[in-house]
Write an enzyme that holds these catalytic residues in place. Structure first.
Site, PDB file in Angstrom:
ATOM      1  N   LYS A 267       0.863  -1.181   0.000  1.00  0.00           N
ATOM      2  CA  LYS A 267       0.000   0.000   0.000  1.00  0.00           C
ATOM      3  C   LYS A 267       0.895   1.225   0.000  1.00  0.00           C
ATOM      4  O   LYS A 267       1.725   1.405   0.890  1.00  0.00           O
ATOM      5  CB  LYS A 267      -0.898   0.013   1.241  1.00  0.00           C
ATOM      6  CG  LYS A 267      -1.624   1.340   1.472  1.00  0.00           C
ATOM      7  CD  LYS A 267      -2.530   1.320   2.702  1.00  0.00           C
ATOM      8  CE  LYS A 267      -3.108   2.700   3.008  1.00  0.00           C
ATOM      9  NZ  LYS A 267      -3.973   2.725   4.209  1.00  0.00           N
ATOM     10  N   ASP A 272      -2.488  10.341   3.491  1.00  0.00           N
ATOM     11  CA  ASP A 272      -3.888   9.961   3.675  1.00  0.00           C
ATOM     12  C   ASP A 272      -4.616  11.011   4.516  1.00  0.00           C
ATOM     13  O   ASP A 272      -4.528  10.997   5.739  1.00  0.00           O
ATOM     14  CB  ASP A 272      -3.954   8.589   4.355  1.00  0.00           C
ATOM     15  CG  ASP A 272      -5.386   8.119   4.575  1.00  0.00           C
ATOM     16  OD1 ASP A 272      -6.308   8.715   3.976  1.00  0.00           O
ATOM     17  OD2 ASP A 272      -5.567   7.139   5.339  1.00  0.00           O
ATOM     18  N   LYS A 279     -10.061  13.145   7.881  1.00  0.00           N
ATOM     19  CA  LYS A 279      -9.566  12.815   9.214  1.00  0.00           C
ATOM     20  C   LYS A 279      -9.541  14.070  10.075  1.00  0.00           C
ATOM     21  O   LYS A 279      -9.488  15.182   9.544  1.00  0.00           O
ATOM     22  CB  LYS A 279      -8.131  12.263   9.118  1.00  0.00           C
ATOM     23  CG  LYS A 279      -8.021  10.877   8.532  1.00  0.00           C
ATOM     24  CD  LYS A 279      -6.583  10.389   8.589  1.00  0.00           C
ATOM     25  CE  LYS A 279      -6.437   9.008   7.971  1.00  0.00           C
ATOM     26  NZ  LYS A 279      -7.098   7.929   8.708  1.00  0.00           N
ATOM     27  N   ASP A 290       1.743   6.498   5.512  1.00  0.00           N
ATOM     28  CA  ASP A 290       0.767   5.539   4.985  1.00  0.00           C
ATOM     29  C   ASP A 290       1.272   4.820   3.720  1.00  0.00           C
ATOM     30  O   ASP A 290       0.527   4.072   3.090  1.00  0.00           O
ATOM     31  CB  ASP A 290      -0.564   6.261   4.715  1.00  0.00           C
ATOM     32  CG  ASP A 290      -1.768   5.355   4.917  1.00  0.00           C
ATOM     33  OD1 ASP A 290      -1.614   4.286   5.535  1.00  0.00           O
ATOM     34  OD2 ASP A 290      -2.866   5.722   4.457  1.00  0.00           O
ATOM     35  N   ASP A 349     -12.081   7.213   3.700  1.00  0.00           N
ATOM     36  CA  ASP A 349     -10.866   7.007   4.482  1.00  0.00           C
ATOM     37  C   ASP A 349     -10.452   5.528   4.513  1.00  0.00           C
ATOM     38  O   ASP A 349      -9.350   5.209   4.951  1.00  0.00           O
ATOM     39  CB  ASP A 349     -11.081   7.547   5.902  1.00  0.00           C
ATOM     40  CG  ASP A 349      -9.780   7.755   6.648  1.00  0.00           C
ATOM     41  OD1 ASP A 349      -8.704   7.672   6.005  1.00  0.00           O
ATOM     42  OD2 ASP A 349      -9.836   8.009   7.869  1.00  0.00           O
ATOM     43  N   GLU A 351      -9.303   3.805   2.196  1.00  0.00           N
ATOM     44  CA  GLU A 351      -8.794   3.874   0.831  1.00  0.00           C
ATOM     45  C   GLU A 351      -7.733   2.827   0.532  1.00  0.00           C
ATOM     46  O   GLU A 351      -7.522   2.482  -0.628  1.00  0.00           O
ATOM     47  CB  GLU A 351      -8.223   5.280   0.556  1.00  0.00           C
ATOM     48  CG  GLU A 351      -6.774   5.519   1.000  1.00  0.00           C
ATOM     49  CD  GLU A 351      -6.565   5.386   2.500  1.00  0.00           C
ATOM     50  OE1 GLU A 351      -7.556   5.532   3.243  1.00  0.00           O
ATOM     51  OE2 GLU A 351      -5.432   5.140   2.931  1.00  0.00           O
ATOM     52  N   ARG A 353      -7.607  -0.374   1.097  1.00  0.00           N
ATOM     53  CA  ARG A 353      -8.183  -1.570   0.476  1.00  0.00           C
ATOM     54  C   ARG A 353      -8.634  -1.283  -0.953  1.00  0.00           C
ATOM     55  O   ARG A 353      -8.656  -2.179  -1.791  1.00  0.00           O
ATOM     56  CB  ARG A 353      -9.330  -2.102   1.351  1.00  0.00           C
ATOM     57  CG  ARG A 353     -10.454  -1.117   1.531  1.00  0.00           C
ATOM     58  CD  ARG A 353     -11.354  -1.453   2.713  1.00  0.00           C
ATOM     59  NE  ARG A 353     -10.806  -0.989   3.988  1.00  0.00           N
ATOM     60  CZ  ARG A 353     -11.385  -1.186   5.174  1.00  0.00           C
ATOM     61  NH1 ARG A 353     -12.527  -1.844   5.257  1.00  0.00           N
ATOM     62  NH2 ARG A 353     -10.826  -0.732   6.278  1.00  0.00           N
TER      63      ARG A 353
HETATM   64  N1  BES Z   1      -4.108   4.695   6.941  1.00  0.00           N
HETATM   65  C1  BES Z   1      -5.269   4.488   7.723  1.00  0.00           C
HETATM   66  C2  BES Z   1      -5.018   3.509   8.852  1.00  0.00           C
HETATM   67  C3  BES Z   1      -4.246   4.033  10.021  1.00  0.00           C
HETATM   68  C4  BES Z   1      -4.823   4.867  10.936  1.00  0.00           C
HETATM   69  C5  BES Z   1      -2.951   3.622  10.214  1.00  0.00           C
HETATM   70  C6  BES Z   1      -4.096   5.306  12.026  1.00  0.00           C
HETATM   71  C7  BES Z   1      -2.233   4.050  11.313  1.00  0.00           C
HETATM   72  C8  BES Z   1      -2.790   4.898  12.212  1.00  0.00           C
HETATM   73  C9  BES Z   1      -6.374   3.924   6.845  1.00  0.00           C
HETATM   74  O1  BES Z   1      -6.406   4.378   5.561  1.00  0.00           O
HETATM   75  C10 BES Z   1      -7.664   4.336   7.482  1.00  0.00           C
HETATM   76  O2  BES Z   1      -7.924   5.506   7.508  1.00  0.00           O
HETATM   77  N2  BES Z   1      -8.410   3.369   7.975  1.00  0.00           N
HETATM   78  C11 BES Z   1      -9.648   3.630   8.623  1.00  0.00           C
HETATM   79  C12 BES Z   1     -10.657   2.639   8.112  1.00  0.00           C
HETATM   80  C13 BES Z   1     -12.054   2.928   8.564  1.00  0.00           C
HETATM   81  C14 BES Z   1     -12.573   4.177   7.892  1.00  0.00           C
HETATM   82  C15 BES Z   1     -12.919   1.749   8.213  1.00  0.00           C
HETATM   83  C16 BES Z   1      -9.443   3.466  10.119  1.00  0.00           C
HETATM   84  O3  BES Z   1      -8.765   2.522  10.521  1.00  0.00           O
HETATM   85  O4  BES Z   1      -9.935   4.282  10.870  1.00  0.00           O
HETATM   86 ZN    ZN Z   2      -4.655   4.954   4.757  1.00  0.00          ZN
HETATM   87 MN    MN Z   3      -7.491   6.178   5.349  1.00  0.00          MN
END
Ligand code: BES
Ligand code: ZN
Ligand code: MN
Length: 494
Positions: A267, A272, A279, A290, A349, A351, A353
């Site tokens: 990824k 992000d 966010k 990210d 968010d 994204e 996947r």
């Molecule tokens: N890059 C983030 C995951 C992340 C968050 C990694 C904090 C490290 C620290 C990912 O893209 C994301 O935003 N995931 C969301 C998914 C949710 C919207 C289903 C998350 O984990 O909040």
């Molecule tokens: Zn992300």
């Molecule tokens: Mn995200």
């Protein structure tokens, strides 16, 4: 850094800093005993005076000892001899170089042949030593106007217990150096800010790999080419950004061209913001990390080429920037993936996947033996594991077992979560084949469930490195994980 294996009695070793170990309760190691005899019991005096006890991680520097050739001696606590294992060896080695880092020693010699962990061999120890030296020597200063001084240590040597060990130790030192450098490359890419490390920058890094390694060839797919392939999901992520998405394909050929490759897929979200599902601002800077999955793939490709592994490997990076904007994807938008499946994007968010699913479909064309994807995918993985475990999910238990074992061996450990069918219904959508989020619960698992819909025919494993890829707070910075796990896994394949 120069690494070598030097034989001879510890008292005769010419070096700026000679390291010997002290076991718990002040028991002298075999090498420390020799020095003790040559220095009129200097070490015994220090131990009985309580200057060093031998607890794991303790260190004491002795300047200008007389009776031996070394300029300094570093006494390093190794803890309980009976309990000395891989974990202790790692801490022991870390403490040695942390202390050496503060010295102006141009050479360091380790006479620690008697410190063999009960669960690893001497070659493993040698690998850890050079790897740790490389990691300790890393400084981030690319975007500082004053460049940091490099580490003063230029040469590290170790003693073999028997001269017949020399060859094995030498090649282990080399290997650890390669892995350590690769870890640092991944750290550097992770640490670079989002305005420098863009998808185009990552693509350039992959091109550089190809120009430096005869066995690597790199191809970068543009948005136009991805559109032609039907990658509607990947492209939905970059839609709001001025930076073009890139699909970066690196191919390493270490054996005959017809041999099916192993695939690693990273990824590469270079920043992000969350997109329209924006966010909150606190700590958002860390979303420059990210792309650490992508960094681990690029660094691993370079490392396996250096190690000349006798296999073929495809490294794929899905690189994009996730931004809000007038063209950005909106919650509720539905996209068609390269596989033909449609996805309702309920949260922009989620994204990672969305870029990975198209990359995972694309990688099928190489008929890989196994596929491992690496992604900073979910905040839930951070909540579950904190900084230390890579989350592992897989549709194939023997692949999962192999990864778990390589994680243990390389000390870049993973822990498996279930990928049971029971979780799949959480991704139901009323308007598309699948939703891109599975609700507030079991976030790491539902993210993997989403990916599993695109790897049904494959032997596939997913590493969620959201917790392990970087540290926050005072130690803020990328860790370079899971490069050592990946290199270990690939090294064991034929
Ligand atoms: N890059 C983030 C995951 C992340 C968050 C990694 C904090 C490290 C620290 C990912 O893209 C994301 O935003 N995931 C969301 C998914 C949710 C919207 C289903 C998350 O984990 O909040
Ligand atoms: Zn992300
Ligand atoms: Mn995200």
């Amino acid at each position: 850094m120069r690494y070598s294996v030097k034989g001879g009695s510890p008292d005769k070793i010419v070096t700026d800093c000679l390291v010997v170990s002290i076991w718990a309760n002040g028991r002298l190691s075999d090498e420390a005993k020799i020095l003790d005899d040559k220095t009129k019991k200097l070490i015994s005096v220090l131990v009985s005076g309580g200057d060093i006890g031998g607890n794991l991680g303790e260190t004491l520097i002795v300047h200008q000892p007389t009776g031996i050739s070394a300029k300094r001696v570093l006494l390093a606590g190794a803890g309980d001899k009976k309990k000395f294992c891989a974990d202790s060896a790692k801490k022991f080695i870390e403490s040695i170089f942390k202390t050496c880092g503060k010295l102006k020693a141009s050479s360091v010699h380790l006479s620690i042949g008697s410190c063999e962990p009960n669960d690893r061999d001497r070659n493993w120890v040698a690998t850890q030593i050079s790897q740790e030296v490389e990691i300790t020597g890393y400084r981030y200063d690319k975007t500082k106007s004053k460049k940091l001084k490099p580490w003063s240590t230029k040469a590290v040597s170790i003693s073999p217990k028997l001269s017949s060990h020399r060859k094995g130790l030498e090649s282990s030192l080399k290997r650890g150096q390669s892995v350590g450098k690769a870890i640092n490359q991944a750290r550097e890419l992770g640490n670079l800010p989002g305005n420098i490390c863009t998808p185009t920058y990552l693509a350039q890094q992959a091109m550089d790999l190809a120009s430096k390694n005869r066995r690597i060839s790199t191809k970068v797919l543009s948005e136009k080419q991805m559109a032609r392939l039907g990658m509607g999901s990947l492209l939905s992520v970059s839609a709001g950004s001025a930076e073009d998405a890139k699909l970066i394909e690196m191919r390493y050929q270490g054996t005959k061209a017809t041999s099916q490759p192993y695939a690693i897929v990273g990824k590469g979200i270079t920043f992000d913001t969350g997109g329209i599902s924006l966010k909150s601002s606190g700590g958002m800077d860390e979303m420059k990390f990210d792309m650490c999955g992508a960094a681990s793939v690029i660094a691993t490709m370079g490392c396996i080429a250096e190690l000349k592994l006798p296999i073929n490997v495809v490294g794929l990076v899905a690189a994009a920037e996730n931004m809000p904007g007038s063209k950005a994807t909106k919650p509720g938008d539905i996209v068609t993936t390269m596989s033909g499946k449609t996805v309702e994007i309920l949260n922009t968010d989620a994204e990672g996947r969305l870029v990975l699913c198209d990359a995972l479909t694309y990688v099928e064309r190489f008929k890989p033996r196994t596929i491992i994807d690496i992604a900073t995918l979910t905040g839930a993985a951070v909540a579950t594991f904190g900084s230390y475990a890579n989350a592992l999910l897989s549709n194939n238990q023997s692949l999962a077992d192999a990864i778990l074992e390589c994680g243990e061996f390389s000390m870049d450990r993973a822990w498996q979560l279930p990928l049971w069918d029971e979780y799949q219904h959480l991704l139901k959508s009323n308007f598309a084949d699948i939703a891109n989020i599975g609700g507030p619960r079991a976030g790491t698992i539902t993210a993997a469930c989403f990916l599993s819909r695109f790897t049904e025919k494959q032997k596939w494993a997913h590493l969620d490195i959201a917790g392990s890829a970087w540290f926050s707070g005072a130690k803020k910075g990328a860790t370079g994980r899971p490069v050592s796990l990946l290199v270990e896994y690939l090294s064991r394949q034929k």
